[in-house]
Write an enzyme that holds these catalytic residues in place. Sequence first.
Site, short mmCIF file in Angstrom:
data_model
loop_
_atom_site.label_atom_id
_atom_site.label_comp_id
_atom_site.label_asym_id
_atom_site.label_seq_id
_atom_site.Cartn_x
_atom_site.Cartn_y
_atom_site.Cartn_z
N LYS A 69 0.81 -1.23 0.00
CA LYS A 69 0.00 0.00 0.00
C LYS A 69 0.84 1.28 0.00
CE LYS A 69 -2.18 -0.65 3.83
NZ LYS A 69 -1.91 0.15 4.94
N ARG B 32 -1.04 -7.54 13.76
CA ARG B 32 -1.61 -6.54 12.86
C ARG B 32 -2.48 -7.21 11.79
NH1 ARG B 32 3.35 -3.78 10.65
NH2 ARG B 32 1.92 -2.54 9.44
N ARG C 275 10.44 -6.19 5.72
CA ARG C 275 10.48 -4.80 5.26
C ARG C 275 11.57 -4.01 5.98
NH1 ARG C 275 5.02 -1.52 5.04
NH2 ARG C 275 4.81 -2.20 7.21
#
Length: 205
Positions: free
Chosen positions: A13, A163, A122
């Site tokens: 995103k 999450r 990430r």
Amino acid sequence: MNIIIMGAPGSGKGTQAAIICKTHSIPHVSTGDLLRKNIADGTELGKQAKAYMNAGQLVPDELVIALLQNRIAEEDCKNGFLLDGFPRNKAQAEVLDKTVKIDIALYLETDLNKLAARAAGRRVCPKCGYSTSADKAPDGKCAECGENLIIRDDDKLEVVQNRLKVYAQNTAPLIDYYQAKGVLKTVDGMQTIEAVNAAIEEALK
Ligand code: AMP
């Protein structure tokens, strides 16, 4: 054009949001970035938000909604903006509906089973916000500005798993919400960055 980009943590995103905003010259409004800035600046809001974020929980609506409303009331949002990370639940979506008209809700569809590893790999640049994966940056340096890349506190594997759970419970139902409003455009988010972007541009036409 007022756009929302939706997708699970690790769906790409943020990367796509940055490209869209550059192409269309609209501001990238990320509640996650706004919250992290508040933490870095040591504000009262930052202090309140930090524990929720580090646990992978949602920050309470009353804090995030005010933050978002103040941001989109700024001058640069007058001709459109892209929301990344907001809304995260139905209550936020309903408040947003009362505040502005959303023209398109882009949904990056991904395989939830593959995302925990992707999000946990990430690496982000604390200076310019560049984001990449550990395998693409073996020297641990930012390809844009040379700063040392870091792992976000909430990208640790257990937190990522939490999450994803929070996403499935609170945020995934918004896909149906925007579908019912007739503004949802679904894009396959498991392709390369370039292919996802091409599909997004097609959807925005
Ligand atoms: P993000 O950068 O969008 O992945 O957001 C990082 C973290 O900030 C989330 O895991 C939440 O703890 C918090 N956060 C960001 N946006 C929201 C929101 N709209 N509502 C509640 N919490 C949020």
